[in-house]
Design a protein around this motif. Structure first.
Motif, PDB file in Angstrom:
ATOM      1  N   ILE A   1       0.913  -1.188   0.018  1.00 24.31           N
ATOM      2  CA  ILE A   1       0.061  -0.051   0.036  1.00 24.31           C
ATOM      3  C   ILE A   1       0.937   1.287   0.032  1.00 24.31           C
ATOM      4  N   PRO A   2       0.758   2.133  -0.966  1.00 26.23           N
ATOM      5  CA  PRO A   2       1.707   3.190  -1.036  1.00 26.23           C
ATOM      6  C   PRO A   2       1.405   4.122   0.065  1.00 26.23           C
ATOM      7  N   ARG A   3       2.586   5.045   0.532  1.00 28.23           N
ATOM      8  CA  ARG A   3       2.673   5.805   1.661  1.00 28.23           C
ATOM      9  C   ARG A   3       1.514   6.710   1.797  1.00 28.23           C
ATOM     10  N   ALA A   4       1.282   7.500   0.556  1.00 26.59           N
ATOM     11  CA  ALA A   4       0.055   8.564   0.474  1.00 26.59           C
ATOM     12  C   ALA A   4      -1.165   7.950   0.780  1.00 26.59           C
ATOM     13  N   MET A   5      -1.253   6.676   0.891  1.00 24.70           N
ATOM     14  CA  MET A   5      -2.843   6.002   1.045  1.00 24.70           C
ATOM     15  C   MET A   5      -2.848   5.474   2.663  1.00 24.70           C
ATOM     16  N   PHE A   6      -1.600   5.566   3.298  1.00 21.70           N
ATOM     17  CA  PHE A   6      -1.676   5.240   4.812  1.00 21.70           C
ATOM     18  C   PHE A   6      -2.966   5.900   5.483  1.00 21.70           C
ATOM     19  N   THR A   7      -2.737   7.324   5.130  1.00 14.23           N
ATOM     20  CA  THR A   7      -3.758   8.067   6.141  1.00 14.23           C
ATOM     21  C   THR A   7      -5.263   7.457   5.733  1.00 14.23           C
ATOM     22  N   VAL A   8      -5.393   7.348   4.221  1.00 18.71           N
ATOM     23  CA  VAL A   8      -6.796   7.000   3.847  1.00 18.71           C
ATOM     24  C   VAL A   8      -7.120   5.601   4.485  1.00 18.71           C
ATOM     25  N   MET A   9      -6.124   4.465   4.635  1.00 20.86           N
ATOM     26  CA  MET A   9      -6.565   3.308   5.406  1.00 20.86           C
ATOM     27  C   MET A   9      -7.073   3.728   6.840  1.00 20.86           C
ATOM     28  N   PHE A  10      -6.293   4.475   7.519  1.00 21.87           N
ATOM     29  CA  PHE A  10      -6.776   5.053   8.808  1.00 21.87           C
ATOM     30  C   PHE A  10      -8.382   5.294   8.898  1.00 21.87           C
ATOM     31  N   ALA A  11      -8.534   6.421   7.648  1.00 23.46           N
ATOM     32  CA  ALA A  11      -9.736   7.057   7.772  1.00 23.46           C
ATOM     33  C   ALA A  11     -10.717   5.654   7.389  1.00 23.46           C
ATOM     34  N   VAL A  12     -10.509   4.837   6.623  1.00 23.42           N
ATOM     35  CA  VAL A  12     -11.534   3.813   6.140  1.00 23.42           C
ATOM     36  C   VAL A  12     -11.993   3.058   7.573  1.00 23.42           C
ATOM     37  N   ALA A  13     -10.698   2.647   8.415  1.00 22.99           N
ATOM     38  CA  ALA A  13     -11.020   1.984   9.679  1.00 22.99           C
ATOM     39  C   ALA A  13     -11.834   2.680  10.739  1.00 22.99           C
ATOM     40  N   ARG A  14     -11.357   4.107  10.747  1.00 24.99           N
ATOM     41  CA  ARG A  14     -12.215   5.092  11.802  1.00 24.99           C
ATOM     42  C   ARG A  14     -13.538   5.416  11.207  1.00 24.99           C
ATOM     43  N   ALA A  15     -13.807   5.230  10.081  1.00 24.18           N
ATOM     44  CA  ALA A  15     -15.241   5.758   9.804  1.00 24.18           C
ATOM     45  C   ALA A  15     -16.300   5.095  10.779  1.00 24.18           C
ATOM     46  N   VAL A  16     -16.029   3.903  11.374  1.00 30.63           N
ATOM     47  CA  VAL A  16     -17.125   3.237  12.047  1.00 30.63           C
ATOM     48  C   VAL A  16     -17.222   4.003  13.449  1.00 30.63           C
ATOM     49  N   GLY A  17     -15.878   4.566  13.882  1.00 32.37           N
ATOM     50  CA  GLY A  17     -15.800   5.320  15.176  1.00 32.37           C
ATOM     51  C   GLY A  17     -16.828   6.643  14.974  1.00 32.37           C
ATOM     52  N   TRP A  18     -16.370   7.130  13.511  1.00 31.76           N
ATOM     53  CA  TRP A  18     -16.996   8.469  13.693  1.00 31.76           C
ATOM     54  C   TRP A  18     -18.746   8.255  13.374  1.00 31.76           C
ATOM     55  N   VAL A  19     -19.165   7.298  12.736  1.00 32.71           N
ATOM     56  CA  VAL A  19     -20.412   7.116  12.786  1.00 32.71           C
ATOM     57  C   VAL A  19     -20.979   6.841  14.024  1.00 32.71           C
ATOM     58  N   ALA A  20     -20.412   5.851  14.781  1.00 35.11           N
ATOM     59  CA  ALA A  20     -21.036   5.708  16.205  1.00 35.11           C
ATOM     60  C   ALA A  20     -21.090   6.794  17.099  1.00 35.11           C
ATOM     61  N   HIS A  21     -20.130   7.607  17.104  1.00 34.10           N
ATOM     62  CA  HIS A  21     -20.140   8.619  17.908  1.00 34.10           C
ATOM     63  C   HIS A  21     -21.306   9.854  17.397  1.00 34.10           C
ATOM     64  N   TRP A  22     -21.226   9.768  16.049  1.00 37.76           N
ATOM     65  CA  TRP A  22     -22.441  11.007  15.599  1.00 37.76           C
ATOM     66  C   TRP A  22     -23.600  10.465  15.982  1.00 37.76           C
ATOM     67  N   GLN A  23     -23.866   8.945  15.722  1.00 40.04           N
ATOM     68  CA  GLN A  23     -25.173   8.442  15.929  1.00 40.04           C
ATOM     69  C   GLN A  23     -25.559   8.545  17.616  1.00 40.04           C
ATOM     70  N   GLU A  24     -24.504   8.311  18.283  1.00 41.25           N
ATOM     71  CA  GLU A  24     -24.619   8.469  19.789  1.00 41.25           C
ATOM     72  C   GLU A  24     -25.209  10.055  20.232  1.00 41.25           C
ATOM     73  N   MET A  25     -24.449  10.680  19.607  1.00 36.17           N
ATOM     74  CA  MET A  25     -24.923  12.333  19.819  1.00 36.17           C
ATOM     75  C   MET A  25     -26.118  12.506  19.343  1.00 36.17           C
ATOM     76  N   ILE A  26     -26.538  12.260  18.014  1.00 36.22           N
ATOM     77  CA  ILE A  26     -27.745  12.572  17.494  1.00 36.22           C
ATOM     78  C   ILE A  26     -29.052  11.866  18.401  1.00 36.22           C
ATOM     79  N   ALA A  27     -28.731  10.912  18.806  1.00 35.43           N
ATOM     80  CA  ALA A  27     -29.889  10.075  19.662  1.00 35.43           C
ATOM     81  C   ALA A  27     -30.232  10.605  21.032  1.00 35.43           C
ATOM     82  N   ASP A  28     -28.929  11.574  21.401  1.00 32.62           N
ATOM     83  CA  ASP A  28     -29.117  12.026  22.753  1.00 32.62           C
ATOM     84  C   ASP A  28     -29.874  13.186  22.816  1.00 32.62           C
ATOM     85  N   PRO A  29     -31.080  13.108  23.491  1.00 33.05           N
ATOM     86  CA  PRO A  29     -32.062  14.310  23.594  1.00 33.05           C
ATOM     87  C   PRO A  29     -31.403  15.681  23.982  1.00 33.05           C
ATOM     88  N   ALA A  30     -30.324  15.457  24.769  1.00 27.21           N
ATOM     89  CA  ALA A  30     -29.492  16.615  25.508  1.00 27.21           C
ATOM     90  C   ALA A  30     -28.777  17.214  24.473  1.00 27.21           C
TER      91      ALA A  30
END
Ligand code: ACO
Length: 431
Positions: free
Chosen positions: A378-407
């Protein structure tokens, strides 16, 4: 601790206020400062958010002094050893490990969202061949908001669920399209008979004119790296997603903001910077010179992949990746990998140096991940893209937790104004 109280006194006037403490299940308590403006006409200031909790969260726990990372209570070491990326995605999103049927259904749901709209694919032609892939990925992810806007009601839980599936499923396709664009090769469509990481490798490395068989060692190594990158509580990119999402913006746009925040070398961009640094250092003899530069504040050179805002002991993810490097390189027949040897030596020398010891600077997740990505071609310029692919689930989980919070409220920091006081406008001819 119900009876724990915190009293704040304004010394000059003697005015006192009792501030409530709140305790979580683990970790330090927090002091609720919401009443400060009313009590003292004052805000708090904490540049860089070093000691400020921005929200309640049930997803991930870190104890930086003990080197502990847990998702939904499960230690990262156990997840890395026994789980799979798909299972960790389910855990982060749903709070519990899935049963066999639930995991099958979830994996199937992800598989059936892997294609991207053909119009979206044409966006890549607008980029020069040497555009940085993070620029392409953040732009294409933002453009998804144009395709899923009228059908996305953030207050509808089913819409939120489909959004989660789409982001997790389509990010590898978007990443691979960026890679193919930079090579000038035809885009390779996803294959739903492959696992998540097998499919990613297939889209990256297959060409229409020859058969491509995914190396199971590579797919397994990628799955492990993805587990280790899946979430990390309120880091800079996740906080960016939360802040953007708190305005009620289209969530694909919020994820794109997360990709942008991840790109910086102080955050996810460090994995690319580590490889550049190792190549620059070149040989073990040069290590002392570069360590001296890292200690010299005027050089602006930092040891990339070292140090962390939260971990003041070893980053547990780095430990797991370092061990995996030995295994993966051996399985791939790359036992004499000079970059890995150099990284090990750099770590050994830095960890004996007073500067790094005193400041508690240890290798972080990005220090060794590039060694594995490189070994997988995997070329060097793609390393952070790999990180983004893997982290997408974390971003989504946090967004979901926030939106579902009535506060939930819009994220809106305050400031300490240090500009000029009121003054009168001067006509241009009189200035
Ligand atoms: N090399 C040399 N010195 C360092 C390094 C480093 N990598 N990291 C921190 N320091 C020094 C600082 O100069 C500072 O020294 P001082 O007290 O004499 O002024 C001290 O250690 C504390 O550092 P801060 O910058 O205040 O720590 P902060 O928590 O703000 O930054 C960060 C954390 C950004 C990770 C920092 O350690 C860094 O720049 N590391 C290199 C980049 C990197 O690897 N980032 C990836 C982090 S992991 C992730 O995001 C996925």
């Amino acid at each position: 601790m119900a009876d724990k109280k915190f009293e704040l006194t304004e010394v000059s006037s003697g005015k006192k206020a009792v501030l409530p403490f709140r305790s979580g299940t683990l970790g330090p308590d927090v002091i609720d400062v919401a009443s400060l403006p009313k009590e003292f006409d004052a805000f708090t200031i904490d540049p860089g958010f070093g000691v400020t909790a921005a929200c309640d969260s049930k997803i991930t726990y870190i104890d930086g002094d003990a080197g502990v990372l847990m998702h939904r209570g499960y230690p990262i070491e156990q997840l890395a050893e026994k789980s799979s990326y798909m299972e960790v995605c389910y855990l982060l999103l749903n709070g519990e490990l899935p049963g066999a049927g639930q995991l099958d259904k979830f994996t199937n749901d992800i598989r059936h969202h892997t294609m991207i709209n053909e119009s979206l694919l044409r966006f890549y032609n607008g980029f020069h061949h040497n555009a940085h892939p993070m620029a392409m990925v953040s732009a294409v992810v933002a453009s998804m908001s144009a395709f899923y806007h009228d059908t996305m009601d953030i207050h509808n839980p089913r819409h939120r669920e489909i959004f989660a599936h789409r982001v997790i499923a389509k990010l590898p396709t978007i990443a691979a399209a960026a890679h193919k664009h930079s090579l000038g090769q035809p885009f390779v469509y996803p294959r739903n008979d492959l696992s998540y990481c097998e499919n990613l490798l297939h889209m990256f490395f297959a060409v229409p004119c020859a058969p491509y068989i995914v190396n199971p060692v590579a797919a397994e190594a990628l799955d492990l790296l993805f587990i280790l990158h899946a979430d990390h509580e309120q880091n800079a990119s996740t906080s960016t997603v939360r802040l953007a999402g708190s305005t009620g913006t289209n969530p694909y746009a919020a994820i794109s903001a997360g990709v942008a925040a991840l790109w910086g070398p102080a955050h996810g961009g460090a994995n690319e910077a580590v490889l550049a640094m190792l190549e620059q250092i070149g040989t073990v003899d040069n290590i002392p010179k570069y360590l001296a530069m890292a200690k010299d504040k005027s050089s602006h050179f930092r040891l990339m992949g070292f140090g962390h805002r939260v971990y003041k002991n070893f980053d547990p993810r780095a430990k797991i990746i370092r061990a995996a490097c030995h295994k993966v390189l051996k399985s791939l027949g790359q036992t004499n990998n000079p970059l890995f040897e150099l990284a090990l030596k750099l770590e050994e020398i830095a960890l004996k140096d007073d500067y790094f010891v005193e400041r508690k600077l240890y290798p972080n997740v990005d220090f060794y991940s590039g060694v594995i990505y490189s070994a997988l071609n995997i070329p060097r310029a793609m390393f952070t893209v790999m990180f983004a692919v893997a982290r997408a689930v974390g971003w989504v989980a946090h967004w979901q937790e926030m939106i579902a919070d009535p506060a939930m409220r819009i994220g809106r920091p305050r400031q300490l104004y240090t500009g000029p006081g009121k003054r009168d406008y001067v006509e241009i001819g009189k200035r």
